[in-house]
Structure formats: C-alpha cells, structure tokens
Design a protein around this motif. Structure first.
Motif, mmCIF file in Angstrom:
data_model
loop_
_atom_site.group_PDB
_atom_site.id
_atom_site.type_symbol
_atom_site.label_atom_id
_atom_site.label_comp_id
_atom_site.label_asym_id
_atom_site.label_seq_id
_atom_site.Cartn_x
_atom_site.Cartn_y
_atom_site.Cartn_z
ATOM 1 N N ASP A 5 0.847 -1.297 -0.052
ATOM 2 C CA ASP A 5 -0.127 0.058 0.009
ATOM 3 C C ASP A 5 0.601 1.242 -0.048
ATOM 4 O OD1 ASP A 5 -2.288 -1.756 0.266
ATOM 5 O OD2 ASP A 5 -2.218 -1.574 2.327
ATOM 6 N N ARG A 6 2.201 1.118 -0.062
ATOM 7 C CA ARG A 6 2.894 2.286 0.151
ATOM 8 C C ARG A 6 2.742 3.210 -1.229
ATOM 9 N NH1 ARG A 6 6.117 -1.404 -2.348
ATOM 10 N NH2 ARG A 6 7.746 -0.508 -3.946
ATOM 11 N N PRO A 7 3.023 4.575 -1.318
ATOM 12 C CA PRO A 7 2.767 5.343 -2.455
ATOM 13 C C PRO A 7 4.084 5.381 -3.197
ATOM 14 C CG PRO A 7 3.296 6.755 -0.525
ATOM 15 C CD PRO A 7 3.102 5.416 -0.089
ATOM 16 N N GLU A 8 3.930 5.963 -4.323
ATOM 17 C CA GLU A 8 4.986 6.182 -5.150
ATOM 18 C C GLU A 8 5.819 7.530 -4.821
ATOM 19 O OE1 GLU A 8 6.358 7.373 -9.841
ATOM 20 O OE2 GLU A 8 4.557 6.145 -9.687
ATOM 21 N N ARG A 9 7.220 7.486 -4.628
ATOM 22 C CA ARG A 9 7.918 8.514 -4.093
ATOM 23 C C ARG A 9 9.063 8.934 -4.931
ATOM 24 N NH1 ARG A 9 6.382 6.449 1.514
ATOM 25 N NH2 ARG A 9 5.263 8.046 2.192
ATOM 26 N N SER A 10 8.650 9.027 -6.283
ATOM 27 C CA SER A 10 9.635 9.423 -7.435
ATOM 28 C C SER A 10 10.069 10.971 -7.254
ATOM 29 C CB SER A 10 9.079 9.404 -8.681
ATOM 30 O OG SER A 10 8.686 8.228 -9.075
ATOM 31 N N GLU A 11 9.245 11.939 -6.840
ATOM 32 C CA GLU A 11 9.401 13.142 -6.713
ATOM 33 C C GLU A 11 10.353 13.317 -5.433
ATOM 34 O OE1 GLU A 11 8.810 15.703 -8.560
ATOM 35 O OE2 GLU A 11 8.133 14.184 -10.133
ATOM 36 N N VAL A 12 10.233 12.567 -4.326
ATOM 37 C CA VAL A 12 10.916 12.605 -3.211
ATOM 38 C C VAL A 12 12.301 12.648 -3.453
ATOM 39 C CG1 VAL A 12 11.509 11.775 -1.109
ATOM 40 C CG2 VAL A 12 9.122 11.803 -1.546
#
Length: 260
Positions: free
Chosen positions: A191-198
């Motif tokens: 259920d974790r979100p994508e974190r490309s922007e991070v």
C-alpha cells in the motif's frame, strides 16, 4: 522492549559537520546484522544500526494497519531526533521505502540517501496481487515454510550454488520473523505510495545500488531511477540479485564510501 538501536562509535571520530553519521536500515525479514560486511565502508563515522519495529530485537507492538510512514516516524522520533543527528540513510529494499518516507517528511535533517536494492515506485497491480498471496500463504503455512522458499530466490543462482552456508544463514534469520510482523509489513509495502518526486527533489548526495539480476527490483525499474540521482551515482552490480552486501561486498562498500 522498544526499538533496538546499536550505536557504533569509532575510536577516532571524524567531525560530524563534514562527515555525518550513517543510519543503516535493513530489509524485509532481516535485522541489523545483514550490514556486518558493510561497516568498514564508513571509517571514522558513527554508525547507527536499527532493527525495524517488529523485526530482530525491536519488540514493538505494530499498529493495524501498519504503514511505511509510521515506521519512518518511529525511527525519526526514537533515533534521529533524540540523538540530534543529521545522518546519511542507507536502506536495503524495505529499508529503502522507509528511508524515502523519512526523506519526504524530514529531508532537511538528512545528509544523504542510498536506495540499496530498493525503488521509489509503488507496487504494480500484479505485485499487489503477489503480496496478497504471500499474506494468505504465510497465514496458512507459517513463517518458516514461506521464508525457506522466499529467501534463496533473493540471491543469484550462481551465488546460491557456491555459498549455500550464507544463504542458509539468511534463511535462518528470516525464519525468526514474527507472523504478525511479516503480514503487516507485506500489506504496508503493498500500500505504499510512489515517491519518485521525493528522490528527484532530495538535495543532498544520493545513490542507487542495483542488481542486474534482481527479481525483486527489476533492472528496467532501477534504470528509470538513474536520471533521479545522476548516472555517476547509479551503481549496477553485474550478475547480482537482491543481496549485494553478500554477493558483491567489495563493490558495495566502494559505492557506499563514495556517498559518505
């Protein structure tokens, strides 16, 4: 008992303002001992080894549902904040997901970030379905049955044949995982979100260490992260799967020392 943290202080410590401490976060069904081969990559630095909540010696009651963000918050509140440190954070697999969640909320408190066989991308529909199957399987068949099948596949086949003792050691480590921990983290990873922007926006030094033959983080996915860190901070380990700290220890130490 609470969160287990092992602090290693060198005899001659380098100035933390120039050489920040290192926080090492292990992966799924592991504990802090998987980093033993990597410690010499950080001479003169204070190293923090953590057992994630519910793993190893961290006998922590997990919330239901568990989230990667909650894990990141616990580590920040119980390690980074009280120690008043601004560390380089290295996360293996699951540990990388936690490191990204920390960077998203506390990026100004971190001096570096390494995704070690990990990814910024959320699970695909197919991967989510696989996570659900894992939960069903381990609930019915038990932790030991699952880890005995799951762990050897994290190593390249050539390494498995040449180093069965190491593979068995890691299988034994994984088999000690609590059932509730295994199922809770499987759902949290699903259920974790994508974190490309991070990763793109993180302004401190960053590093990707990827395995050419990694079945858990496919090569195509790892290559997509190259532009987020720069090609000079992307290290591809040939003929290596998901466990570079065992499969290619010298190459991994060299890569980590460049970040530090």
């Amino acid at each position: 008992m609470g969160l287990f943290v092992k602090k290693l202080s060198p005899e001659e410590e380098l100035p933390s303002s120039i050489h920040p401490p290192v926080l090492l976060l292990h992966g799924f069904c592991e504990d802090h001992t998987i980093w033993e081969n990597m410690l010499s990559a950080f001479p003169g630095r204070t190293i923090y080894l953590v057992d994630l909540p519910g793993f190893g010696k961290s006998k922590v009651e997990l919330p239901n549902p568990l989230s990667i963000d909650w894990v990141a918050e616990v580590i920040y509140r119980q390690v980074i904040d009280p120690e008043k440190i601004e560390p380089i954070v290295v996360g293996h697999s699951l540990g990388g997901y936690v490191a990204l969640a920390m960077a998203e909320k506390y990026g100004n408190s971190l001096k570096g970030l390494c995704l070690f066989h990990s990814t910024v991308f959320a699970d695909s529909g197919e991967k989510k379905a696989t996570r659900n199957k894992v939960i069903d399987y381990v609930t019915k068949s038990g932790v030991e049955s699952f880890t005995t099948e799951f762990v050897p596949g994290l190593f390249h086949s050539l390494f498995r044949r040449k180093n069965p003792d190491i593979v068995e050691q890691v299988v034994g480590l994984a088999s000690g995982t609590r059932l509730d921990t295994l199922t809770a983290y499987t759902a949290a990873m699903r259920d974790r979100p994508e974190r490309s922007e991070v990763l793109k926006m993180f302004e401190q030094p960053k590093l990707i260490i990827a395995g050419e033959k990694d079945g858990a983080v496919p090569l195509e996915q790892s290559l997509l992260m190259t532009e987020m860190v720069g090609s000079d901070q992307f290290v591809l380990l040939e003929e290596t799967a998901h466990m570079g700290m065992y499969e290619q220890p010298e190459a991994c130490k060299k890569a980590l020392s460049s970040l530090a």
